[in-house]
Each structure stands twice: as structure tokens, then as C-alpha cells.
Design a protein around this motif. Structure first.
Motif, PDB file in Angstrom:
ATOM      1  N   LEU A  37       0.787  -1.209  -0.049  1.00  0.00           N
ATOM      2  CA  LEU A  37      -0.085  -0.032  -0.100  1.00  0.00           C
ATOM      3  C   LEU A  37       0.724   1.345   0.013  1.00  0.00           C
ATOM      4  N   ALA A  38       2.159   1.182   0.667  1.00  0.00           N
ATOM      5  CA  ALA A  38       2.795   2.308   0.977  1.00  0.00           C
ATOM      6  C   ALA A  38       3.494   2.841  -0.479  1.00  0.00           C
ATOM      7  N   VAL A  40       2.228   1.826  -3.378  1.00  0.00           N
ATOM      8  CA  VAL A  40       1.246   1.935  -4.545  1.00  0.00           C
ATOM      9  C   VAL A  40       0.334   3.124  -4.334  1.00  0.00           C
ATOM     10  N   LEU A  41       0.078   3.372  -3.253  1.00  0.00           N
ATOM     11  CA  LEU A  41      -0.878   4.709  -2.776  1.00  0.00           C
ATOM     12  C   LEU A  41      -0.265   6.094  -3.468  1.00  0.00           C
ATOM     13  N   PRO A  42       0.990   6.356  -3.322  1.00  0.00           N
ATOM     14  CA  PRO A  42       1.377   7.534  -4.157  1.00  0.00           C
ATOM     15  C   PRO A  42       1.131   7.720  -5.592  1.00  0.00           C
ATOM     16  N   ILE A  44      -1.638   6.012  -6.945  1.00  0.00           N
ATOM     17  CA  ILE A  44      -2.734   6.160  -7.278  1.00  0.00           C
ATOM     18  C   ILE A  44      -3.216   7.680  -7.058  1.00  0.00           C
ATOM     19  N   LEU A  45      -2.747   8.231  -5.842  1.00  0.00           N
ATOM     20  CA  LEU A  45      -2.851   9.582  -5.595  1.00  0.00           C
ATOM     21  C   LEU A  45      -2.485  10.604  -6.963  1.00  0.00           C
TER      22      LEU A  45
END
Length: 171
Positions: A37-38, A40-42, A44-45
Motif C-alpha cells: 500500500l505504501a 502503490v498509494l502515491p 494512485i494519488l
């Protein structure tokens, strides 16, 4: 009830040692989802911010097209270029400045007199949208120039009045 469950419990005890390595492997992967998550999240944002930025660009384009169409509607019945430009700027919701709007005329009947009834009046606006929220800030952080989109909506229509001192359109 324990007699009924005895066969099941017996089988479970036989299978349980075989599941021990699976449990230990699962225990060792507890932080994997958090790390994924850490990572992939950037991304996605950033993707979502670029979508928002592109949506803002599309909105600006629609507002500009509306402003120029209102300007040309004013121009076909009004011979005051300043009023035509002011109408276009007012309809742009603060996007355009008077210097961004051009009003010019074309000799549609080819009689050599510009601004006659039936000649064409043309209103054009020029605006450059610069990406800010998603793409623009990333480009600046990486030392680049943010992308931009040049928008130049252009409308023309036939004059319904005569215009003295009409400005010819550039070729």
C-alpha cells in the motif's frame, strides 16, 4: 456432542501439523500488505490528481467556448468592439483578460467594404491552461516545466448591422 465431533477433531489433529508451515508463512507476511500500500498509494494519488487537473482543463475549455459564443452573439448586433470584448471577458468567469480577446471582420460579399450587413464578424480568445494540482507540481518538483494546453476558441457569424471602422481579420 463431543462424541459427534470426535471424528472431526481427530481428523483436524491429523491435518494440523501439515498446516503449521502455512501458518508460519502467513505470520511472516503480515506487513506485506502495508508495504505494498505504501508503494502503490502515491501512484494512485498522483493519477487521481492528474485526472482532476485534466477535468479542470476541460471545464476551462467549456467556459471559454461559452464566453466566445456569447461574444459573437453580441458582435452580430453591436458595432462597439469594447462592449463585445467586455461581454466576452465577463462571460469567461474571470479566465480571460481584454487583451486575450480579438474581434475582427471578414468581407463576406467581396465588395471591398468591410463591416457591411451580411459580412462576417469573428471573435477569438486565446488562453493557456497550465497544469497545477497533479501534473504541474510533480513536474516542478522534478525540475521540469509543467505541461500546458493552449486554448483558442473561435466563432464567427453574419453581421446584422453595419460597422464603421471594422478591423480586418488576419489571414
Amino acid at each position: 456432542p463431543s462424541r459427534l465431533l470426535a471424528p472431526v477433531i481427530g481428523r483436524w489433529r491429523a491435518v494440523e501439523p501439515a498446516l503449521q508451515p502455512v501458518r508460519e508463512a502467513h505470520r511472516n507476511e503480515r506487513g506485506q500488505a502495508l508495504i505494498e500500500l505504501a508503494l502503490v498509494l502515491p501512484l494512485i494519488l498522483v493519477f487521481m490528481l492528474v485526472l482532476v487537473d485534466f477535468g479542470l482543463a476541460v471545464d476551462r475549455r467549456l467556459v471559454l467556448q461559452h464566453a466566445v459564443s456569447e461574444g459573437v452573439r453580441e458582435a452580430k448586433v453591436n458595432d462597439n468592439t469594447t462592449q463585445i470584448i467586455d461581454t466576452t471577458v465577463a462571460q469567461s468567469q474571470g479566465i480571460l483578460k481584454p487583451a486575450d480577446v480579438i474581434v475582427c471582420y471578414q468581407d463576406a460579399n467581396a465588395n471591398g467594404t468591410l463591416g457591411d450587413f451580411g459580412d462576417r464578424v469573428r471573435v477569438k480568445a486565446t488562453y493557456t491552461y497550465r497544469f497545477t494540482a497533479g501534473g504541474g507540481e510533480m513536474w516542478k518538483a522534478m525540475g521540469g516545466t509543467p505541461p500546458s494546453i493552449k486554448m483558442d476558441p473561435d466563432y464567427s457569424t453574419a453581421l446584422q448591422t453595419t460597422v464603421a471602422g471594422a478591423t480586418p481579420c488576419p489571414p
